[in-house]
Design an enzyme around this catalytic site. Structure first.
Site, mmCIF file in Angstrom:
data_model
loop_
_atom_site.group_PDB
_atom_site.id
_atom_site.type_symbol
_atom_site.label_atom_id
_atom_site.label_comp_id
_atom_site.label_asym_id
_atom_site.label_seq_id
_atom_site.Cartn_x
_atom_site.Cartn_y
_atom_site.Cartn_z
ATOM 1 N N HIS A 122 -10.000 -18.834 82.922
ATOM 2 C CA HIS A 122 -11.118 -18.062 83.472
ATOM 3 C C HIS A 122 -12.108 -19.071 84.070
ATOM 4 C CE1 HIS A 122 -14.830 -15.661 83.237
ATOM 5 N NE2 HIS A 122 -14.083 -14.597 83.152
ATOM 6 N N ASP A 199 -10.689 -21.422 74.243
ATOM 7 C CA ASP A 199 -11.470 -20.279 74.714
ATOM 8 C C ASP A 199 -10.819 -19.024 74.132
ATOM 9 O OD1 ASP A 199 -12.439 -18.099 76.051
ATOM 10 O OD2 ASP A 199 -12.100 -18.892 78.068
ATOM 11 N N GLN A 202 -10.324 -13.848 74.963
ATOM 12 C CA GLN A 202 -9.312 -12.770 74.995
ATOM 13 C C GLN A 202 -8.411 -12.795 73.766
ATOM 14 O OE1 GLN A 202 -9.241 -10.362 77.165
ATOM 15 N NE2 GLN A 202 -10.816 -11.217 78.496
ATOM 16 N N LYS A 225 -16.704 -8.442 73.790
ATOM 17 C CA LYS A 225 -15.276 -8.105 73.954
ATOM 18 C C LYS A 225 -14.642 -7.800 72.603
ATOM 19 C CE LYS A 225 -14.845 -11.415 77.760
ATOM 20 N NZ LYS A 225 -14.666 -10.676 79.001
ATOM 21 N N CYS A 363 -11.896 -13.329 88.025
ATOM 22 C CA CYS A 363 -12.558 -14.585 87.591
ATOM 23 C C CYS A 363 -11.541 -15.686 87.325
ATOM 24 C CB CYS A 363 -13.424 -14.371 86.351
ATOM 25 S SG CYS A 363 -14.790 -13.275 86.631
HETATM 26 N N1 PMP Z 1 -12.946 -16.737 79.101
HETATM 27 C C1 PMP Z 1 -12.102 -15.699 79.207
HETATM 28 C C2 PMP Z 1 -10.636 -15.910 78.965
HETATM 29 C C3 PMP Z 1 -12.616 -14.436 79.530
HETATM 30 O O1 PMP Z 1 -11.780 -13.406 79.644
HETATM 31 C C4 PMP Z 1 -13.992 -14.291 79.744
HETATM 32 C C5 PMP Z 1 -14.589 -12.935 80.130
HETATM 33 N N2 PMP Z 1 -13.879 -12.205 81.042
HETATM 34 C C6 PMP Z 1 -14.820 -15.389 79.608
HETATM 35 C C7 PMP Z 1 -14.263 -16.607 79.290
HETATM 36 C C8 PMP Z 1 -16.312 -15.289 79.798
HETATM 37 O O2 PMP Z 1 -16.852 -14.474 78.818
HETATM 38 P P1 PMP Z 1 -18.394 -14.021 78.903
HETATM 39 O O3 PMP Z 1 -18.567 -13.421 80.262
HETATM 40 O O4 PMP Z 1 -18.514 -13.011 77.796
HETATM 41 O O5 PMP Z 1 -19.231 -15.213 78.688
#
Ligand code: PMP
Length: 405
Positions: A122, A199, A202, A225, A363
């Protein structure tokens, strides 16, 4: 037994209509809805139990401080972290990664050093490391994925050098849904003397993690999430790193003593929690973790996998539909394209039918390039979704395809 109707009754957001149609919410990888215990906890904090933490010697301040610190213990136990002071509350995954990139980077990364990421990250686990490399004149190296979306872990050993300072990798991809073999990857990195940041944005919601078993050095995730409020997240870090790392932001709560010319810093974890923390959200996170533990993580996993199997089976009947990331194991994320259909056109038409999906680069632009596409359409399920919703959605998708082609 998994009581889906009881569960759905716990989530008020599921019972609304959008554009006059019953909501079908398949954008759970972006953010999940909140169950009543979380909503009630946040309401109670906002309406009654409000006092600033760690500083006020009055009843409300004390209760809020207790709840905040109890939540830290709940998160520690949830991750099976060895020590409570290794749990830092942040505003989310992105802010946790930025904190790590700045602070770890300040302490350990210099000119010519190397950081490894993967092609499937991401943007939140990519851009902060790019910026760090720019600041420090360091080098970003990238582990690629194969056509099935699997990380080419066999290529990992050759990416390490004496200059490698950190490996940053998602537990599960927000695009492909593939769950990475974190334990093996961490073992490989450690064999080269390299720490690992995972990270978990997910991954935490699909199976969670045991950070001692995985042996990762850092683990980050977002509350929103995980059925918790927005604006709260976690950075777990091994003490040995966090103690050596300098503060990220500065201000109240992170200090031990301050004069006009010099400041000494608080001990862990407060060294990294400058200013008034989101104690309301943190308490909501505690309630969300308790909620899913009550339902049962393995019951959630088994039920979600039946949803995924049902969806894949039906989606395969639509001619020209290709799902990206076919390597197992997977979370509930299904990203796909249909020949001749623009993903955003389809997402907009689904929306008008009350079905929330996600479309675009998700993203993860480098991954879009890897799969030679500008965007994808994504369904991501939660344990409050049903097979009936999936059947209705795939039927709608088939209609949309026929209208657009
Ligand atoms: N890493 C991953 C794998 C994600 O899916 C996301 C959110 N889509 C993020 C980072 C960023 O998370 P946040 O917007 O809650 O900071």
């Amino acid at each position: 037994m998994f009581q889906i109707q009881t569960i759905r009754n716990d989530f008020p957001a599921l019972h609304q209509k959008v554009y006059g149609k019953p909501l079908i919410y398949f954008d759970n990888a972006a953010t999940t809805h909140k169950p009543k215990p979380v909503i009630n906890a946040v309401n109670e904090m906002n309406s009654l139990i409000n006092g600033n933490i760690h500083r006020a010697f009055h009843y409300l301040g004390n209760v809020c401080t207790e709840r905040y610190e109890e939540a830290r213990e709940t998160v520690r136990a949830f991750l099976n972290a060895p020590h409570t002071d290794e749990i830092i509350f942040t505003a989310g995954t992105t802010s946790a990664i930025n904190m790590a990139a700045f602070s770890f980077g300040e302490r350990y990364v210099g000119e010519g050093d190397e950081i490894i990421i993967t092609e499937a990250e991401h943007h939140s686990n990519l851009v902060p490391w790019q910026l760090l490399c720019e600041r420090k004149n360091a080098v970003l190296k990238v582990l690629s994925v194969d056509d099935d979306g699997r990380l080419q872990t066999e290529k990992l050993p050759q990416l390490f050098s004496k200059k490698t300072r950190l490996l940053c990798i998602a537990q599960a991809s927000n695009v492909l849904g593939i769950i990475n073999p974190i334990r093996e990857i961490v073992a490989t990195a450690h064999a080269h003397g390299v720490p690992v940041l995972v990270d978990g944005a997910q991954g935490v919601v699909h199976g969670g993690i045991d950070v001692q078993d995985a042996d990762c050095d850092f683990y980050v995730f977002s509350g929103h999430k995980l059925y918790a409020p927005t604006g709260v997240g976690v950075l777990y870090g091994k003490r040995k790193w966090l103690e050596e790392m300098p503060p990220y932001q500065s201000g109240g709560d992170m200090i031990a003593s301050v004069s006009l010319t010099h400041t000494t810093f608080n001990t862990l974890p407060l060294k990294f929690e400058a200013g008034t923390a989101n104690f309301t959200g943190v308490y909501g996170l505690k309630k969300a973790i308790e909620y899913i533990q009550n339902v049962g993580l393995s019951a959630i996993h088994d039920y979600e996998q039946t949803l995924v199997r049902h969806a894949v089976q039906l989606m395969q009947t639509i001619q020209g539909l290709h799902i990206y990331g076919t390597a197992a194991p997977k979370t509930t994320v299904l990203s796909f394209n249909i020949d001749g259909v623009h993903p955003t056109d389809a997402a907009q038409m689904l929306d008008k039918m009350g079905i929330a999906s996600r479309s675009g680069h998700l993203c993860a632009e480098p991954l879009m390039h890897r799969f030679h596409t500008q965007g994808m359409l994504r369904f991501s399920f939660a344990f409050y979704n049903t097979k009936e919703e999936i059947t209705a959605t795939v039927t709608a998708l088939d209609k949309i395809k026929k209208m657009l082609i």
